[in-house]
Design a protein around this motif. Sequence first.
Motif, PDB file in Angstrom:
ATOM      1  N   VAL A  80      52.228  52.651  54.011  1.00  0.00           N
ATOM      2  CA  VAL A  80      53.232  52.116  54.924  1.00  0.00           C
ATOM      3  C   VAL A  80      54.415  51.597  54.120  1.00  0.00           C
ATOM      4  CG1 VAL A  80      53.717  50.364  56.666  1.00  0.00           C
ATOM      5  CG2 VAL A  80      51.491  51.518  56.646  1.00  0.00           C
ATOM      6  N   ASP A  81      55.604  52.084  54.447  1.00  0.00           N
ATOM      7  CA  ASP A  81      56.810  51.694  53.723  1.00  0.00           C
ATOM      8  C   ASP A  81      57.352  50.379  54.271  1.00  0.00           C
ATOM      9  OD1 ASP A  81      58.760  51.925  51.825  1.00  0.00           O
ATOM     10  OD2 ASP A  81      59.538  53.846  52.518  1.00  0.00           O
ATOM     11  N   ILE A  82      58.469  49.903  53.718  1.00  0.00           N
ATOM     12  CA  ILE A  82      58.962  48.576  54.058  1.00  0.00           C
ATOM     13  C   ILE A  82      59.465  48.481  55.499  1.00  0.00           C
ATOM     14  CG2 ILE A  82      59.468  47.891  51.707  1.00  0.00           C
ATOM     15  CD1 ILE A  82      62.347  48.659  52.106  1.00  0.00           C
ATOM     16  N   ALA A  83      59.728  49.601  56.154  1.00  0.00           N
ATOM     17  CA  ALA A  83      60.133  49.572  57.560  1.00  0.00           C
ATOM     18  C   ALA A  83      58.945  49.301  58.482  1.00  0.00           C
ATOM     19  CB  ALA A  83      60.818  50.879  57.945  1.00  0.00           C
ATOM     20  N   GLY A  84      57.723  49.428  57.952  1.00  0.00           N
ATOM     21  CA  GLY A  84      56.527  49.127  58.733  1.00  0.00           C
ATOM     22  C   GLY A  84      56.069  50.289  59.593  1.00  0.00           C
ATOM     23  N   GLY A 119      55.296  55.388  62.594  1.00  0.00           N
ATOM     24  CA  GLY A 119      56.135  54.517  61.788  1.00  0.00           C
ATOM     25  C   GLY A 119      56.535  55.140  60.474  1.00  0.00           C
ATOM     26  N   SER A 120      56.912  54.277  59.543  1.00  0.00           N
ATOM     27  CA  SER A 120      57.446  54.707  58.258  1.00  0.00           C
ATOM     28  C   SER A 120      56.334  54.786  57.215  1.00  0.00           C
ATOM     29  CB  SER A 120      58.530  53.722  57.799  1.00  0.00           C
ATOM     30  OG  SER A 120      59.042  54.080  56.537  1.00  0.00           O
ATOM     31  N   LEU A 121      55.986  56.008  56.825  1.00  0.00           N
ATOM     32  CA  LEU A 121      54.964  56.235  55.812  1.00  0.00           C
ATOM     33  C   LEU A 121      55.584  56.996  54.648  1.00  0.00           C
ATOM     34  CD1 LEU A 121      52.023  57.424  58.122  1.00  0.00           C
ATOM     35  CD2 LEU A 121      52.507  55.099  57.339  1.00  0.00           C
TER      36      LEU A 121
END
Length: 255
Positions: A80-84, A119-121
């Motif tokens: 999971v990236d910082i955008a969640g 989401g952001s992966l």
Amino acid sequence: MNIGICNLSVIPLRVANTHRSEMVSQVLFAEQFEILQEEKEWVYIRMFDIDYKGWLQKGQFVSLPENHFINISEGNYLVVDIAGATAFLDDKKVDLLPGTKIPKLLLQQYPGFPYGIEGSLRRPNVIDFETEFPKLIDYYLNSPYLWGGRTHVGIDCSGLSQIIYTHFGIQLPRDAYQQAEKGEVVDFLSEIKPGDLAFFDNEEGRIIHVGVMVDDETIFHASANVRIDKMDSEGIFNKEQNRYTHKLRIVKRFW
């Protein structure tokens, strides 16, 4: 073997089976563990990825059939990236925090743990370190220090280095002294590269602190809060306190 898997965003891992006990780490969504001992309201567990032990409260995880154990190794998970991101199961929604490992099997609503993920992966690798590391610095900067923490709402020094490295596909042990046993020694400070880890000891020679090097004289670390300080051969210099706060022991490289 009795296997559990975390089905909440983040849960505390404690020294003893009581809410008053010290939190030594946290378990993130989809992290799996072996249940070694079971009591009325608590279980004693061993985390598979880092071989770390502690107590979890029942109700903060679900059982996973042994034949549905999800093998997490290089190349078969995303982060999971910082955008969640968000996990969905029927009417249940779970916010996923940056640094959470998502096995690729879960993207297909795996029968043993049938959550949908949106989401952001990111694909964890070090190829884009130069562009992604500054983003992680901005994200975690000024997060409060929390013993045992692994998220931006509270994190400790080794939790910070561990979660940063997770974004680049490198699994570090949980504690600073354990991390110091890995990697290759950087002999001279002038040879430090961004991403190297610097370790610091106390008067007894025990490793008690770790930080991630931004360049050969600047360190990103968690001490009261996540901060950026200058470092030299003596250690970390805190400008606000006008003194050295940590004594340098060794610098290591992990890729």
